[in-house]
Design a protein around this motif. Structure first.
Motif, short mmCIF file in Angstrom:
data_model
loop_
_atom_site.label_atom_id
_atom_site.label_comp_id
_atom_site.label_asym_id
_atom_site.label_seq_id
_atom_site.Cartn_x
_atom_site.Cartn_y
_atom_site.Cartn_z
N VAL A 1 43.60 -2.38 38.31
CA VAL A 1 43.14 -3.50 37.49
C VAL A 1 42.09 -3.05 36.48
O VAL A 1 42.19 -3.32 35.29
N SER A 2 41.08 -2.33 36.94
CA SER A 2 39.93 -2.05 36.08
C SER A 2 40.30 -1.21 34.88
O SER A 2 39.69 -1.32 33.82
N GLY A 3 41.31 -0.37 35.01
CA GLY A 3 41.71 0.46 33.89
C GLY A 3 42.25 -0.33 32.73
O GLY A 3 42.25 0.13 31.59
N TYR A 4 42.70 -1.55 33.00
CA TYR A 4 43.25 -2.39 31.94
C TYR A 4 42.28 -3.50 31.53
O TYR A 4 42.22 -3.89 30.37
N GLY A 5 41.56 -4.03 32.50
CA GLY A 5 40.77 -5.22 32.22
C GLY A 5 39.35 -4.96 31.79
O GLY A 5 38.66 -5.87 31.35
N GLY A 6 38.86 -3.75 31.94
CA GLY A 6 37.49 -3.46 31.58
C GLY A 6 36.53 -3.90 32.67
O GLY A 6 36.92 -4.40 33.72
N PRO A 7 35.25 -3.73 32.45
CA PRO A 7 34.24 -3.97 33.50
C PRO A 7 34.29 -5.36 34.11
O PRO A 7 34.05 -5.53 35.29
N LEU A 8 34.59 -6.42 33.32
CA LEU A 8 34.58 -7.77 33.87
C LEU A 8 35.71 -7.99 34.88
O LEU A 8 35.65 -8.92 35.67
N TRP A 9 36.73 -7.13 34.85
CA TRP A 9 37.88 -7.33 35.71
C TRP A 9 37.93 -6.32 36.85
O TRP A 9 38.90 -6.26 37.60
N VAL A 10 36.92 -5.53 36.95
CA VAL A 10 36.91 -4.51 38.00
C VAL A 10 36.91 -5.15 39.37
O VAL A 10 36.12 -6.06 39.65
N VAL A 11 37.79 -4.68 40.25
CA VAL A 11 37.81 -5.12 41.64
C VAL A 11 37.03 -4.09 42.45
O VAL A 11 37.35 -2.91 42.41
N PRO A 12 36.01 -4.50 43.18
CA PRO A 12 35.20 -3.53 43.93
C PRO A 12 36.06 -2.72 44.89
O PRO A 12 36.98 -3.25 45.52
N ASP A 13 35.73 -1.43 44.99
CA ASP A 13 36.47 -0.57 45.90
C ASP A 13 36.42 -1.08 47.33
O ASP A 13 37.37 -0.94 48.09
N THR A 14 35.27 -1.69 47.70
CA THR A 14 35.15 -2.18 49.07
C THR A 14 36.16 -3.29 49.34
O THR A 14 36.77 -3.34 50.40
N THR A 15 36.36 -4.17 48.34
CA THR A 15 37.34 -5.25 48.51
C THR A 15 38.75 -4.68 48.63
O THR A 15 39.54 -5.09 49.49
N LEU A 16 39.10 -3.74 47.76
CA LEU A 16 40.41 -3.12 47.82
C LEU A 16 40.62 -2.40 49.15
O LEU A 16 41.69 -2.48 49.76
N ALA A 17 39.59 -1.71 49.60
CA ALA A 17 39.70 -0.99 50.87
C ALA A 17 39.87 -1.95 52.03
O ALA A 17 40.65 -1.69 52.96
N GLU A 18 39.16 -3.08 52.00
CA GLU A 18 39.30 -4.07 53.07
C GLU A 18 40.71 -4.66 53.08
O GLU A 18 41.29 -4.86 54.15
N GLN A 19 41.24 -4.95 51.90
CA GLN A 19 42.60 -5.46 51.82
C GLN A 19 43.60 -4.43 52.35
O GLN A 19 44.56 -4.77 53.04
N ALA A 20 43.36 -3.16 52.01
CA ALA A 20 44.24 -2.10 52.48
C ALA A 20 44.19 -1.95 53.99
O ALA A 20 45.22 -1.77 54.65
N GLU A 21 42.98 -2.05 54.56
CA GLU A 21 42.85 -1.96 56.02
C GLU A 21 43.60 -3.11 56.69
O GLU A 21 44.25 -2.93 57.73
N ALA A 22 43.52 -4.30 56.10
CA ALA A 22 44.23 -5.46 56.66
C ALA A 22 45.74 -5.25 56.59
O ALA A 22 46.48 -5.59 57.53
N THR A 23 46.23 -4.69 55.49
CA THR A 23 47.66 -4.42 55.36
C THR A 23 48.11 -3.39 56.38
O THR A 23 49.19 -3.52 56.99
#
Length: 302
Positions: free
Chosen positions: A199-221
């Motif tokens: 996401v962040s590579g396209y949306g810029g700083p305002l659209w960055v998803v924190p790594d912690t959130t992504l990691a938590e979602q990945a752990e849940a998956t």
């Protein structure tokens, strides 16, 4: 406990053409048949129309097929000596026509189809459209593409099976088969789920998803995939499960270095509905450092 796919495999089917790649596939298939306690069917597909000889005379055809079967039995005997799988019942078979279609017809839905990564018919660098890739895309049963060096000359030396999961039905089926393969080999099952910040590579700083959130979602998956495959209650020393950040196929190919087997679903959660082989499966069958199993769930269109 997961459903034991090994109980459903009628026989192991190996396609051979006299190439080094098909001999490696034969050795792998022989070991697999030994471990599963099923028979091995070794199929040679003649694509040149009528068999060489005096026309289509039955005697000439029979002589041609006997010569092919004798070569197969010689290769089987050599592979059996190398692997220690001496007691497997072997049936050589000669077919005529399209190689991939013929192999898939023999394996049907209840076989385990084993092919080399490249045979005698393709250009050295040509992978797309090969028999192995056609089988991986269209077969109704699991397909093993024997890539790289087959780890260990003896059955007892096999020790690690890697599987990629993403929560999809295809990856859950892959995890179940990977568990069966690990149990057959008394090997560790290494389950990997990947995530990447796309996401962040396209949306810029305002659209960055924190790594912690992504990691938590990945752990849940990852946890949900383990539950769906029936692997969440297995002992920790038998199953290693982890989340890694990166591009899915790059991570899996890196983790599979030195592994005995890599297992992937034919299509992941991001695949298009009509796509027969997803990007991870495509990269696996064309670039993995070890043998690869491509799994399609029962009843999935192929």
């Amino acid at each position: 406990m997961t459903e034991q796919l090994g109980d459903d495999v009628r026989e192991v089917v190996v396609g051979v053409d006299g190439s080094d790649g098909s001999r490696r596939a034969l050795a792998w298939g022989l070991r697999e048949a030994f471990l599963r306690r099923v028979g091995l069917r070794v199929v040679t597909v003649w694509t040149g129309g009528s068999p060489p000889g005096d026309g289509d005379a039955p005697a000439a055809v029979a002589e041609f097929e006997e010569a092919l079967e004798a070569r197969v039995r010689s290769d089987v005997a050599e592979a059996a000596r190398a692997t220690g799988a001496m007691a497997v019942p072997v049936v050589p078979e000669v077919r005529y026509g399209h190689p991939a279609r013929s192999l898939m017809d023999v394996a049907a839905h209840d076989g385990l189809l084993v092919v080399g990564a490249r045979g005698t018919g393709g250009l050295r660098g040509l992978l797309l459209g090969s028999v192995s890739q056609q089988c991986a895309q269209h077969a109704a049963c699991p397909v093993v593409v024997v890539r790289g060096d087959v780890p260990g000359e003896r059955i007892a030396e096999l020790r690690r099976v890697v599987v990629g999961v993403d929560g999809s039905e295809h990856s859950v089926a892959a995890a179940r088969l990977a568990h069966d393969e690990a149990e057959l080999r008394d090997a560790q099952l290494h389950v990997v789920h990947t995530f990447a910040d796309t996401v962040s590579g396209y949306g810029g700083p305002l659209w960055v998803v924190p790594d912690t959130t992504l990691a938590e979602q990945a752990e849940a998956t990852l946890r949900a995939s383990l539950r769906a495959a029936g692997l969440d209650a297995l002992p920790g020393d038998r199953v290693r499960a982890e989340v890694r950040q990166g591009i899915d196929w790059d991570v899996l190919l890196d983790v599979a270095e030195g592994a005995d087997l890599l297992v992937v679903g034919s299509r992941g959660r991001s695949g298009w509905a009509g796509l027969l082989l997803g990007s991870v499966g495509l990269h696996a069958v064309t670039a993995a450092p070890c043998p690869v199993v491509v799994v399609r769930p029962r009843g999935a269109a192929g």
